[in-house]
Design an enzyme around this catalytic site. Sequence first.
Site, mmCIF file in Angstrom:
data_model
loop_
_atom_site.group_PDB
_atom_site.id
_atom_site.type_symbol
_atom_site.label_atom_id
_atom_site.label_comp_id
_atom_site.label_asym_id
_atom_site.label_seq_id
_atom_site.Cartn_x
_atom_site.Cartn_y
_atom_site.Cartn_z
ATOM 1 C CB SER A 64 -61.713 27.231 32.774
ATOM 2 O OG SER A 64 -60.442 27.842 32.720
ATOM 3 C CD GLU A 65 -59.578 24.919 35.735
ATOM 4 O OE1 GLU A 65 -60.204 23.842 35.740
ATOM 5 O OE2 GLU A 65 -59.259 25.518 34.703
ATOM 6 C CB THR A 66 -60.855 30.658 40.895
ATOM 7 O OG1 THR A 66 -61.727 31.317 39.963
ATOM 8 C CG2 THR A 66 -60.345 31.674 41.894
ATOM 9 C CB ILE A 99 -59.987 20.043 39.164
ATOM 10 C CG1 ILE A 99 -59.205 21.352 39.046
ATOM 11 C CG2 ILE A 99 -61.392 20.197 38.585
ATOM 12 C CD1 ILE A 99 -58.944 21.765 37.608
ATOM 13 C CG HIS A 139 -55.242 27.748 32.782
ATOM 14 N ND1 HIS A 139 -56.132 26.741 33.058
ATOM 15 C CD2 HIS A 139 -55.889 28.906 33.045
ATOM 16 C CE1 HIS A 139 -57.272 27.286 33.466
ATOM 17 N NE2 HIS A 139 -57.155 28.585 33.469
#
Length: 273
Positions: free
Chosen positions: A45-47, A68, A73
């Site tokens: 979902s995110e790096t 984003i 997290h």
Amino acid sequence: MGLRIIQVDAFTNRPFSGNPAAVCVLEAPRPAVWMQAVAREMNLSETAFLHRESSGYRLRWFTPEAEIALCGHATLASAHVLWEEGHSRAPMLEFHTLSGLLTATRAGNWIEMNFPTEPVMPAELPPTLLEAIGAKPVFTGKTPVRFFVELESAEVVRKLRPNLSLLAQVPPGRLIVTARSDDPRYDFVSRYFAPGIGIPEDPVTGSAHCALPVYWAPKLGKKEFMAYQASARGGELRVTLTSDRVFIQGQAVTVMRAELVDQVEGQWLMVDG
């Protein structure tokens, strides 16, 4: 030697639960197109990408589809990596981000992040979005970046199966659903769906908890909460609301260390000029 990438499960103290994020500590800034390509390759979902800047670190977050402005997290995972891998011994870390200056501080076995609050305003939802939710809301609203819905019970939240294709059609394609907890250990539960930015369901979302305590504080008559995000992986958060900030605590555990090989790095550097 290649570039190290570390995968961390955030908002948990157990591997294979919470929310996974990849963290890449850079020696110098890299082009956004390269960071986006790495995030797409990681397919989480995110790096998060960090490099030294001023008294702290420049921190940027990428989903597989877009950069984003705020991610809880992956910030938690970044702080965990900086301390665990020996990049910093400072008790408080400063992150320069698209959402301004954020900090992370050690709080025993937990990490506390200082984030801006996210206001929640009542609003009617588009019919397509109501159809996508597939459950009758108790409250409907919006924040500056997403839709917000209270459902009638924690059980309804847990069992919810929204139509993600329909949700993605209603900009910004992001939705928080929440309800009072039916577990005495927690004050409220939530889930977060964001197909509009390439995340069908985010397992545990720190940034959503910039809005959730703003909504629940007047309803529950308190400003300190124990929250649970009721995804399949699940995750716990301690949340404290002040006038314009929210302090979010979570735990994190490293699950993987990998290396991006020099050949791949070199090819992307050549492509980017």
